[in-house]
Design a protein around this motif. Structure first.
Motif, PDB file in Angstrom:
ATOM      1  N   GLU A 147       0.870  -1.182   0.000  1.00  0.00           N
ATOM      2  CA  GLU A 147       0.000   0.000   0.000  1.00  0.00           C
ATOM      3  C   GLU A 147       0.907   1.231   0.000  1.00  0.00           C
ATOM      4  O   GLU A 147       1.093   1.890   1.005  1.00  0.00           O
ATOM      5  CB  GLU A 147      -0.904   0.031   1.233  1.00  0.00           C
ATOM      6  CG  GLU A 147      -1.852  -1.149   1.352  1.00  0.00           C
ATOM      7  CD  GLU A 147      -2.654  -1.097   2.631  1.00  0.00           C
ATOM      8  OE1 GLU A 147      -3.826  -0.693   2.592  1.00  0.00           O
ATOM      9  OE2 GLU A 147      -2.088  -1.454   3.697  1.00  0.00           O
ATOM     10  N   ARG A 148       1.461   1.526  -1.165  1.00  0.00           N
ATOM     11  CA  ARG A 148       2.543   2.509  -1.203  1.00  0.00           C
ATOM     12  C   ARG A 148       2.082   3.952  -1.085  1.00  0.00           C
ATOM     13  O   ARG A 148       2.859   4.818  -0.700  1.00  0.00           O
ATOM     14  CB  ARG A 148       3.369   2.318  -2.473  1.00  0.00           C
ATOM     15  CG  ARG A 148       4.442   1.263  -2.300  1.00  0.00           C
ATOM     16  CD  ARG A 148       5.159   0.990  -3.596  1.00  0.00           C
ATOM     17  NE  ARG A 148       4.697  -0.233  -4.212  1.00  0.00           N
ATOM     18  CZ  ARG A 148       5.135  -0.684  -5.382  1.00  0.00           C
ATOM     19  NH1 ARG A 148       6.023   0.017  -6.053  1.00  0.00           N
ATOM     20  NH2 ARG A 148       4.672  -1.818  -5.862  1.00  0.00           N
ATOM     21  N   TRP A 149       0.844   4.240  -1.437  1.00  0.00           N
ATOM     22  CA  TRP A 149       0.332   5.605  -1.316  1.00  0.00           C
ATOM     23  C   TRP A 149      -1.066   5.568  -0.720  1.00  0.00           C
ATOM     24  O   TRP A 149      -1.840   4.647  -0.976  1.00  0.00           O
ATOM     25  CB  TRP A 149       0.290   6.286  -2.682  1.00  0.00           C
ATOM     26  CG  TRP A 149       1.645   6.516  -3.243  1.00  0.00           C
ATOM     27  CD1 TRP A 149       2.507   7.532  -2.947  1.00  0.00           C
ATOM     28  CD2 TRP A 149       2.328   5.701  -4.197  1.00  0.00           C
ATOM     29  NE1 TRP A 149       3.668   7.403  -3.637  1.00  0.00           N
ATOM     30  CE2 TRP A 149       3.587   6.280  -4.424  1.00  0.00           C
ATOM     31  CE3 TRP A 149       1.994   4.535  -4.879  1.00  0.00           C
ATOM     32  CZ2 TRP A 149       4.511   5.739  -5.305  1.00  0.00           C
ATOM     33  CZ3 TRP A 149       2.916   3.994  -5.748  1.00  0.00           C
ATOM     34  CH2 TRP A 149       4.160   4.596  -5.966  1.00  0.00           C
ATOM     35  N   LEU A 327       4.613   4.369  10.944  1.00  0.00           N
ATOM     36  CA  LEU A 327       4.078   4.181  12.305  1.00  0.00           C
ATOM     37  C   LEU A 327       2.658   3.646  12.261  1.00  0.00           C
ATOM     38  O   LEU A 327       2.301   2.742  13.033  1.00  0.00           O
ATOM     39  CB  LEU A 327       4.116   5.504  13.070  1.00  0.00           C
ATOM     40  CG  LEU A 327       5.460   5.938  13.633  1.00  0.00           C
ATOM     41  CD1 LEU A 327       5.377   7.379  14.103  1.00  0.00           C
ATOM     42  CD2 LEU A 327       5.889   5.027  14.784  1.00  0.00           C
ATOM     43  N   LEU A 328       1.827   4.187  11.370  1.00  0.00           N
ATOM     44  CA  LEU A 328       0.452   3.703  11.254  1.00  0.00           C
ATOM     45  C   LEU A 328       0.433   2.214  10.941  1.00  0.00           C
ATOM     46  O   LEU A 328      -0.324   1.446  11.546  1.00  0.00           O
ATOM     47  CB  LEU A 328      -0.283   4.473  10.162  1.00  0.00           C
ATOM     48  CG  LEU A 328      -1.716   4.009   9.876  1.00  0.00           C
ATOM     49  CD1 LEU A 328      -2.627   4.297  11.068  1.00  0.00           C
ATOM     50  CD2 LEU A 328      -2.259   4.662   8.609  1.00  0.00           C
ATOM     51  N   SER A 336      -1.147  -3.513   7.782  1.00  0.00           N
ATOM     52  CA  SER A 336      -1.982  -2.819   6.811  1.00  0.00           C
ATOM     53  C   SER A 336      -2.469  -1.482   7.348  1.00  0.00           C
ATOM     54  O   SER A 336      -2.484  -1.234   8.564  1.00  0.00           O
ATOM     55  CB  SER A 336      -3.194  -3.683   6.440  1.00  0.00           C
ATOM     56  OG  SER A 336      -4.111  -3.750   7.525  1.00  0.00           O
ATOM     57  N   VAL A 337      -2.895  -0.619   6.434  1.00  0.00           N
ATOM     58  CA  VAL A 337      -3.487   0.659   6.815  1.00  0.00           C
ATOM     59  C   VAL A 337      -4.757   0.426   7.622  1.00  0.00           C
ATOM     60  O   VAL A 337      -4.995   1.092   8.634  1.00  0.00           O
ATOM     61  CB  VAL A 337      -3.770   1.498   5.559  1.00  0.00           C
ATOM     62  CG1 VAL A 337      -4.604   2.726   5.895  1.00  0.00           C
ATOM     63  CG2 VAL A 337      -2.464   1.915   4.893  1.00  0.00           C
ATOM     64  N   ALA A 338      -5.584  -0.524   7.197  1.00  0.00           N
ATOM     65  CA  ALA A 338      -6.846  -0.790   7.894  1.00  0.00           C
ATOM     66  C   ALA A 338      -6.603  -1.259   9.326  1.00  0.00           C
ATOM     67  O   ALA A 338      -7.301  -0.827  10.257  1.00  0.00           O
ATOM     68  CB  ALA A 338      -7.657  -1.840   7.132  1.00  0.00           C
ATOM     69  N   GLY A 363      -1.973   8.071   7.606  1.00  0.00           N
ATOM     70  CA  GLY A 363      -1.424   8.354   8.922  1.00  0.00           C
ATOM     71  C   GLY A 363      -0.679   9.660   9.011  1.00  0.00           C
ATOM     72  O   GLY A 363      -0.293  10.080  10.103  1.00  0.00           O
ATOM     73  N   ALA A 364      -0.454  10.314   7.860  1.00  0.00           N
ATOM     74  CA  ALA A 364       0.386  11.506   7.835  1.00  0.00           C
ATOM     75  C   ALA A 364      -0.369  12.786   7.531  1.00  0.00           C
ATOM     76  O   ALA A 364       0.035  13.858   7.958  1.00  0.00           O
ATOM     77  CB  ALA A 364       1.505  11.337   6.812  1.00  0.00           C
TER      78      ALA A 364
END
Length: 474
Positions: A147-149, A327-328, A336-338, A363-364
């Motif tokens: 999940e690069r972006w 960090l996220l 994962s982001v989720a 996260g940013a």
């Protein structure tokens, strides 16, 4: 001490809006026409001094990092050496082995010649001690799904350092550096890079004193940099920091250079291993079933980075996007982001913050999908004051007229050195949230957001002037 039970009351029981003091209204009136501003200021007892659009949702820009870093302080061991995140190297196969350089979320791995801590060169030396010949060199970032972006990030940010790709295998902030030096008038400027990108130099050297119009563009997925515009003769060389689409590939490419410098012959290719996003990476789709933990893979050598607290300090002080995104991903079990957002949700639920008051896609803060209300941010800040990690978290915020992204703001005002807050800037969005010491000596907590400025004009001067007025009146 303010207990968490007070926070739902703060969110639900406060007046919808409080009248603006004349000096504050005058300051905010100088914002660009059409700007939508939300501002909440709370005294030490929890009473709202100012409440302008307190429950409207705003794009928070890098104020998003407040929520990510608070969750990190609340759930991760940030004080000890980072035993989980460091890069590793291992050899696979017999005869001419394949080299696997694997990342696990560390944001600080360095290949700089003067590196002293968390150095990729140590892993290259370990390979050199074991063998003098290797085959392929593989950059492995499968510790996190690919999940690069973030969703909602403007694609035009991808070619710069602020929007570089996010990967479990991160090296040198996933940035390639290019130095452009003027030559003689009419001639192309000299361009020096590290060889990772191809360069199409259509720029020129201008006459002395001419305007700098130098620009660089790279289409997503391309390895070609196109330089255009002009740089005046005698001008200071320009250092360009360029984003990387595939950080694992760049790390493997750089590792290959270090292996050769250590005397290792590399006979194979530079390749990557990514992990596609799957149902197992979404806590909702997997129905709460824990993520299966893979058996540890024997490694030849590994790095142990310094404590995460040091990285959190850099992340908030300088508003480092890549580090916040890593960090996220480190918050959740799957990377994962989720999963990371599920942890943020759980922390905010403990703070008594209603889920409907915010949405985060990253996260940013680079995503235009992020939304938060001023009251929600103030509630987070005040709840954190009651937590054992709260003081350490606040110490990562920039200080007005002193350091980080606030080093040049509030200079010469009574808030210089007396306001500690996280900044935020994005397309048509400005943000500032934290605490300030008022004229009375009391500490006020605040969150200020501005959205919808025409032509991407800045509302920062108006916000800063309003906060100075509030501090003077209290």
């Amino acid at each position: 001490m303010m207990g968490s039970l007070l926070l739902p009351l703060l969110l639900a029981g406060a007046p919808v809006e409080a009248p603006l003091p004349p000096a504050v209204a005058e300051a905010l009136a100088k914002a660009p026409p059409g700007t939508r501003i939300g501002l909440v200021v709370v005294d030490p007892e929890g009473r709202e001094i100012v409440a302008l659009r307190p429950d409207e949702r705003f794009i928070p820009a890098s104020n998003t990092k407040l929520f990510t870093t608070a969750a990190a302080f609340a759930t991760l061991d940030v004080a000890s050496p980072d035993m989980r995140g460091g890069a590793t190297v291992r050899l696979e196969g017999q005869g001419t082995p394949t080299v696997i350089l694997a990342g696990h979320g560390d944001a600080r791995l360095s290949s700089a010649p003067d590196c002293r801590v968390d150095c990729l060169g140590e892993l290259a030396a370990a390979v050199a001690r074991r063998t003098g010949v290797v085959g392929d060199v593989v950059g492995d970032d499968t510790a996190f799904p690919d999940e690069r972006w973030p969703q909602g990030m403007s694609w035009n940010n991808m070619d710069g350092a602020y929007g570089t790709g996010i990967s479990a295998l991160t090296l040198d902030d996933n940035v390639a550096t290019l130095t452009v030096t003027p030559a003689t008038p009419g001639a192309p400027p000299r361009v020096v890079g590290d060889g990772y990108y191809r360069i199409g130099n259509a720029a020129t050297t201008g006459e002395a004193g001419s305007a700098k119009t130098l620009s660089v563009e790279r289409m997503p997925g391309s390895d070609l940099l196109r330089l255009t515009g002009s740089l005046a003769v005698g001008a200071t060389p320009v250092v360009l920091k360029l984003g990387v689409d595939d950080p694992a590939h760049r790390a493997a490419w750089r590792f290959t250079q270090l292996l050769r410098a250590a005397g290792v012959t590399v006979r194979g290719r530079i390749t990557v291993r990514h992990r596609p996003l799957s149902e197992a990476d979404d806590p909702v789709r997997r129905g709460g079933v824990p993520v299966a933990t893979a058996a540890p893979v024997p490694v030849l050598a590994s790095l142990t980075p310094p404590p995460l607290a040091e990285d959190l300090h850099q992340t908030n002080k300088t508003s480092q996007n890549l580090h916040a995104e890593l960090l996220l991903r480190r918050l959740g079990a799957s990377g994962s982001v989720a999963d990371g957002h599920a942890v943020v949700d759980a922390v905010l639920a403990r703070a008594g913050i209603a889920r409907v008051t915010y949405d985060f896609a990253d996260g940013a803060g680079m995503s235009n999908y992020n939304r938060v209300t001023p009251r929600t941010t103030v509630a987070l800040l005040r709840w954190a004051e009651t937590q054992p990690w709260g003081a350490g978290w606040r110490a990562t915020f920039p200080v007005a007229a002193t350091d980080g992204t606030l080093a040049r703001r509030f200079v010469g005002t009574p808030l210089a050195g007396r306001l500690t807050a996280k900044t935020g800037t994005l397309n048509a969005a400005n943000a500032l949230a934290g605490t300030m010491i008022a004229a009375s000596g009391r500490t006020l907590t605040f969150a200020a957001y501005a959205n919808d400025m025409p032509g991407d004009a800045s509302a920062t001067p108006a916000i800063d002037a309003a906060l100075v007025a509030i501090a003077a009146a209290n």
